[in-house]
Design a protein around this motif. Structure first.
Motif, PDB file in Angstrom:
ATOM      1  N   VAL B  41     -37.466 -87.848  23.065  1.00  0.00           N
ATOM      2  CA  VAL B  41     -38.484 -86.965  23.862  1.00  0.00           C
ATOM      3  C   VAL B  41     -39.441 -87.908  24.566  1.00  0.00           C
ATOM      4  O   VAL B  41     -39.859 -87.462  25.797  1.00  0.00           O
ATOM      5  N   ALA B  42     -39.871 -88.975  23.854  1.00  0.00           N
ATOM      6  CA  ALA B  42     -40.855 -89.851  24.525  1.00  0.00           C
ATOM      7  C   ALA B  42     -39.983 -90.632  25.525  1.00  0.00           C
ATOM      8  O   ALA B  42     -40.884 -90.855  26.670  1.00  0.00           O
ATOM      9  N   TYR B  45     -40.209 -88.311  28.592  1.00  0.00           N
ATOM     10  CA  TYR B  45     -41.811 -88.453  29.250  1.00  0.00           C
ATOM     11  C   TYR B  45     -41.829 -89.496  30.046  1.00  0.00           C
ATOM     12  O   TYR B  45     -42.404 -89.585  31.103  1.00  0.00           O
ATOM     13  N   LEU B  48     -40.217 -89.100  33.167  1.00  0.00           N
ATOM     14  CA  LEU B  48     -41.116 -88.178  34.230  1.00  0.00           C
ATOM     15  C   LEU B  48     -42.589 -88.785  34.535  1.00  0.00           C
ATOM     16  O   LEU B  48     -43.207 -88.288  34.979  1.00  0.00           O
ATOM     17  N   ALA B  50     -44.632 -90.335  32.673  1.00  0.00           N
ATOM     18  CA  ALA B  50     -45.859 -89.872  31.907  1.00  0.00           C
ATOM     19  C   ALA B  50     -46.007 -90.980  30.877  1.00  0.00           C
ATOM     20  O   ALA B  50     -45.629 -90.775  29.849  1.00  0.00           O
ATOM     21  N   LEU B  53     -48.351 -90.490  27.836  1.00  0.00           N
ATOM     22  CA  LEU B  53     -47.712 -89.165  27.054  1.00  0.00           C
ATOM     23  C   LEU B  53     -46.754 -89.889  25.984  1.00  0.00           C
ATOM     24  O   LEU B  53     -46.714 -89.531  24.862  1.00  0.00           O
ATOM     25  N   ALA B  54     -45.777 -90.863  26.705  1.00  0.00           N
ATOM     26  CA  ALA B  54     -44.895 -91.473  25.865  1.00  0.00           C
ATOM     27  C   ALA B  54     -45.330 -92.149  24.720  1.00  0.00           C
ATOM     28  O   ALA B  54     -44.789 -92.173  23.607  1.00  0.00           O
ATOM     29  N   GLN B  57     -46.601 -90.006  22.174  1.00  0.00           N
ATOM     30  CA  GLN B  57     -45.402 -89.458  21.246  1.00  0.00           C
ATOM     31  C   GLN B  57     -44.812 -90.435  20.420  1.00  0.00           C
ATOM     32  O   GLN B  57     -44.780 -90.029  19.118  1.00  0.00           O
ATOM     33  N   THR B 125     -51.195 -93.674  35.186  1.00  0.00           N
ATOM     34  CA  THR B 125     -51.868 -92.484  34.706  1.00  0.00           C
ATOM     35  C   THR B 125     -53.021 -92.961  33.549  1.00  0.00           C
ATOM     36  O   THR B 125     -53.887 -92.016  33.346  1.00  0.00           O
TER      37      THR B 125
END
Lengths: 118, 166
Positions: B41-42, B45, B48, B50, B53-54, B57, B125
């Motif tokens: 899932v990371a 991210y 994307l 991000a 966020l990664a 995560q 970001t």
């Protein structure tokens, strides 16, 4: 994106392959003299007694809980550290307050004996 | 194009290890499969753009939540660890529930209109988040510290019990 994180991907793939390489090299080069003692569960060099999967005390769980709290603190420290030079004194004081609040938590954990090994 | 390939690989990892986690009979193995799912899932991210966020995560989910899971497994009393995942038996019920959720979510995804932002994806970001967090959102930031303090004190109280000093 691929150029930016390509290095990360190569690092990940290499770190997955590396343990397999070590085990295979050890299989090829190492001497093989198997005996039953080598197959038993390792527990500080002594023979294990009873089942090796036993229930642990709740005190160990406290370490994990305190770790999670300070792990989440890192989430806030990380962007602040990235922009440390540009943000200046005000942000530094904000972060000092933030850490001071969490140090109260650490002091409480210490006082309650949550950090003691038993 | 390359982004689509990366997404496909990552989605396969997430789905494969998610299934392995649910179907494994050994709870410790399940926890490890869950950590791999979180890493996948990371990766999504990161795909994307991000990055922050990664990183979160990996830090919070792979680091902290997995440790909590393994500790939870260690603390539970059970006979044999090789058959410790008791919910493993409800394959049919679980499958039906998952199918129902899939149908509902799929319907919502196909019926909603996806408005794309006209802004370009920001390069960095983390810096943007840091600037906003330290200027406009100071109060929520300090409140987060209080929330963490309450969580820490509460966890210790639940685990150790309140002492009667009266």
């Amino acid at each position: 994106m691929l150029q930016q994180y390509g290095g990360l991907g190569v690092y990940l793939i290499l770190s997955i392959i590396f343990p397999f390489v070590i085990v295979i090299v050890a299989l090829i080069l190492g001497p093989k003299r198997p005996n039953p003692g080598k197959l038993t569960t390792y527990e500080c060099g002594l023979d294990t007694q009873g089942p090796t999967w036993v229930q642990f005390k709740i005190n160990y769980f406290l370490y994990a809980l305190i770790f999670v709290v300070f792990d989440v603190e890192t989430v806030f420290l990380y962007p602040w550290a990235v922009r440390f030079q540009a943000l200046g004194t005000f942000a530094f004081i904000e972060m000092l307050i933030f850490i001071a609040i969490l140090v109260i938590g650490l002091w409480y954990a210490w006082k309650e004996g949550a950090l003691e090994w038993m | 194009m390359s982004q689509a390939i990366v997404f496909g690989v990552l989605a396969a990892i997430v789905l494969g290890f998610g299934l392995a986690m649910v179907l494994s009979k050994n709870l410790v193995h399940s926890a490890i499969y869950m950590a791999v799912t979180f890493i996948g899932v990371a990766g999504i991210y990161l795909n994307l753009s991000a990055g922050f966020l990664a990183a979160m995560q990996i830090l919070v989910y792979v680091g902290a939540i997995s440790v909590l899971m393994v500790f939870g497994v260690m603390l539970t009393r059970r006979g044999d660890i090789a058959a410790s995942n008791i919910f493993n038996r409800y394959k049919l019920t679980g499958g039906l529930m998952a199918l129902a959720l899939f149908v509902i979510l799929g319907r919502l995804i196909f019926t909603s209109s996806w408005n794309l932002s006209s802004f370009a994806v920001p390069e960095d970001t983390v810096s943007l988040i840091a600037d906003l967090m330290m200027t406009d959102f100071v109060i929520p930031f300090e409140t987060a510290a209080l929330l963490l303090l309450v969580a820490l004190v509460g966890a210790i109280m639940v685990a150790k019990g309140v002492k009667n000093t009266r």
